[in-house]
Motif scaffolding. Structure first.
Motif, PDB file in Angstrom:
ATOM      1  N   ASP A  56       0.830  -1.209   0.000  1.00  0.00           N
ATOM      2  CA  ASP A  56       0.000   0.000   0.000  1.00  0.00           C
ATOM      3  C   ASP A  56       0.865   1.258   0.000  1.00  0.00           C
ATOM      4  OD1 ASP A  56      -2.454  -1.450   0.104  1.00  0.00           O
ATOM      5  OD2 ASP A  56      -2.151  -1.727   2.259  1.00  0.00           O
ATOM      6  N   LEU A  57       1.983   1.224   0.727  1.00  0.00           N
ATOM      7  CA  LEU A  57       2.916   2.346   0.732  1.00  0.00           C
ATOM      8  C   LEU A  57       3.492   2.562  -0.662  1.00  0.00           C
ATOM      9  CD1 LEU A  57       4.716   4.527   1.979  1.00  0.00           C
ATOM     10  CD2 LEU A  57       6.255   2.706   2.731  1.00  0.00           C
ATOM     11  N   SER A  66      16.417   2.648   3.804  1.00  0.00           N
ATOM     12  CA  SER A  66      17.292   3.639   4.443  1.00  0.00           C
ATOM     13  C   SER A  66      16.450   4.872   4.771  1.00  0.00           C
ATOM     14  CB  SER A  66      18.434   3.992   3.494  1.00  0.00           C
ATOM     15  OG  SER A  66      17.923   4.659   2.365  1.00  0.00           O
ATOM     16  N   MET A  67      17.104   5.967   4.955  1.00  0.00           N
ATOM     17  CA  MET A  67      16.387   7.202   5.251  1.00  0.00           C
ATOM     18  C   MET A  67      15.764   7.790   3.987  1.00  0.00           C
ATOM     19  SD  MET A  67      16.430   7.154   8.379  1.00  0.00           S
ATOM     20  CE  MET A  67      15.664   8.695   8.797  1.00  0.00           C
ATOM     21  N   ASN A  68      15.901   7.101   2.865  1.00  0.00           N
ATOM     22  CA  ASN A  68      15.232   7.472   1.614  1.00  0.00           C
ATOM     23  C   ASN A  68      14.567   6.232   1.049  1.00  0.00           C
ATOM     24  OD1 ASN A  68      15.890  10.336   0.759  1.00  0.00           O
ATOM     25  ND2 ASN A  68      17.911   9.558   1.314  1.00  0.00           N
ATOM     26  N   PHE A  69      13.381   6.401   0.497  1.00  0.00           N
ATOM     27  CA  PHE A  69      12.689   5.296  -0.128  1.00  0.00           C
ATOM     28  C   PHE A  69      12.119   5.811  -1.432  1.00  0.00           C
ATOM     29  CE2 PHE A  69       8.833   2.644  -0.718  1.00  0.00           C
ATOM     30  CZ  PHE A  69       9.497   1.451  -0.913  1.00  0.00           C
ATOM     31  N   MET A  70      12.505   5.206  -2.525  1.00  0.00           N
ATOM     32  CA  MET A  70      12.087   5.629  -3.858  1.00  0.00           C
ATOM     33  C   MET A  70      12.448   7.100  -4.071  1.00  0.00           C
ATOM     34  SD  MET A  70       8.466   3.521  -4.128  1.00  0.00           S
ATOM     35  CE  MET A  70       8.110   3.952  -5.828  1.00  0.00           C
ATOM     36  N   GLY A  71      13.587   7.520  -3.483  1.00  0.00           N
ATOM     37  CA  GLY A  71      14.073   8.885  -3.644  1.00  0.00           C
ATOM     38  C   GLY A  71      13.405   9.912  -2.747  1.00  0.00           C
ATOM     39  N   ILE A  72      12.565   9.467  -1.822  1.00  0.00           N
ATOM     40  CA  ILE A  72      11.828  10.372  -0.937  1.00  0.00           C
ATOM     41  C   ILE A  72      12.350  10.194   0.489  1.00  0.00           C
ATOM     42  CG2 ILE A  72       9.554  11.013  -0.069  1.00  0.00           C
ATOM     43  CD1 ILE A  72       8.427   9.703  -2.664  1.00  0.00           C
ATOM     44  N   ASP A 131       3.776   8.848  15.757  1.00  0.00           N
ATOM     45  CA  ASP A 131       2.531   9.601  15.620  1.00  0.00           C
ATOM     46  C   ASP A 131       1.607   9.028  14.555  1.00  0.00           C
ATOM     47  OD1 ASP A 131       3.558  11.317  17.517  1.00  0.00           O
ATOM     48  OD2 ASP A 131       4.229  12.795  16.047  1.00  0.00           O
ATOM     49  N   VAL A 132       2.108   8.113  13.731  1.00  0.00           N
ATOM     50  CA  VAL A 132       1.294   7.508  12.679  1.00  0.00           C
ATOM     51  C   VAL A 132       1.157   6.014  12.937  1.00  0.00           C
ATOM     52  CG1 VAL A 132       1.844   9.227  10.927  1.00  0.00           C
ATOM     53  CG2 VAL A 132       3.282   7.221  11.130  1.00  0.00           C
ATOM     54  N   GLU A 133       0.014   5.438  12.545  1.00  0.00           N
ATOM     55  CA  GLU A 133      -0.233   4.013  12.769  1.00  0.00           C
ATOM     56  C   GLU A 133       0.613   3.145  11.843  1.00  0.00           C
ATOM     57  OE1 GLU A 133      -3.862   0.811  12.389  1.00  0.00           O
ATOM     58  OE2 GLU A 133      -4.348   2.921  12.706  1.00  0.00           O
ATOM     59  N   ASP A 134       0.732   3.567  10.588  1.00  0.00           N
ATOM     60  CA  ASP A 134       1.518   2.804   9.616  1.00  0.00           C
ATOM     61  C   ASP A 134       2.402   3.759   8.821  1.00  0.00           C
ATOM     62  OD1 ASP A 134      -0.630   3.870   8.033  1.00  0.00           O
ATOM     63  OD2 ASP A 134      -1.734   1.996   8.303  1.00  0.00           O
ATOM     64  N   PHE A 135       1.832   4.505   7.886  1.00  0.00           N
ATOM     65  CA  PHE A 135       2.617   5.487   7.134  1.00  0.00           C
ATOM     66  C   PHE A 135       1.735   6.655   6.741  1.00  0.00           C
ATOM     67  CE2 PHE A 135       0.914   2.674   3.866  1.00  0.00           C
ATOM     68  CZ  PHE A 135       0.453   3.575   2.922  1.00  0.00           C
ATOM     69  N   GLU A 136       2.388   7.736   6.419  1.00  0.00           N
ATOM     70  CA  GLU A 136       1.684   8.950   5.980  1.00  0.00           C
ATOM     71  C   GLU A 136       2.579   9.675   4.982  1.00  0.00           C
ATOM     72  OE1 GLU A 136       0.984  12.931   8.372  1.00  0.00           O
ATOM     73  OE2 GLU A 136      -0.298  11.318   9.125  1.00  0.00           O
ATOM     74  N   LEU A 137       2.011  10.079   3.863  1.00  0.00           N
ATOM     75  CA  LEU A 137       2.752  10.825   2.868  1.00  0.00           C
ATOM     76  C   LEU A 137       2.571  12.319   3.118  1.00  0.00           C
ATOM     77  CD1 LEU A 137       1.857   8.854  -0.383  1.00  0.00           C
ATOM     78  CD2 LEU A 137       3.685   8.409   1.251  1.00  0.00           C
TER      79      LEU A 137
END
Length: 70
Positions: free
Chosen positions: A6-7, A47-53, A60-66
């Protein structure tokens, strides 16, 4: 609960994303349940980057937030 896939899809469909907030426990569970593999079949670590982001770990988030810069 959303899954790692989903991410990936959320990033794919939201090209305005400038940062990803990820719950570290959620990410660890996703990697244990279904490791992400590279082209050679080896586990791929995020790492601290995923797909360049840039990635920020947050409880503070349950799973992920963009996040997008406005």
């Amino acid at each position: 609960m959303r899954l790692f896939r989903d991410l990936e899809m959320a990033i794919f469909y939201n090209d305005h994303t400038t940062k990803i907030k990820v719950n570290e426990e959620w990410l660890g569970e996703q990697i244990r349940n279904r490791p992400v593999l590279d082209d050679q079949g080896d586990p791929l670590m995020m790492s601290m980057n995923f797909m360049g982001i840039p990635v920020e770990f947050s409880e503070d988030v349950e799973d992920f937030e963009l996040k997008s810069e406005e």
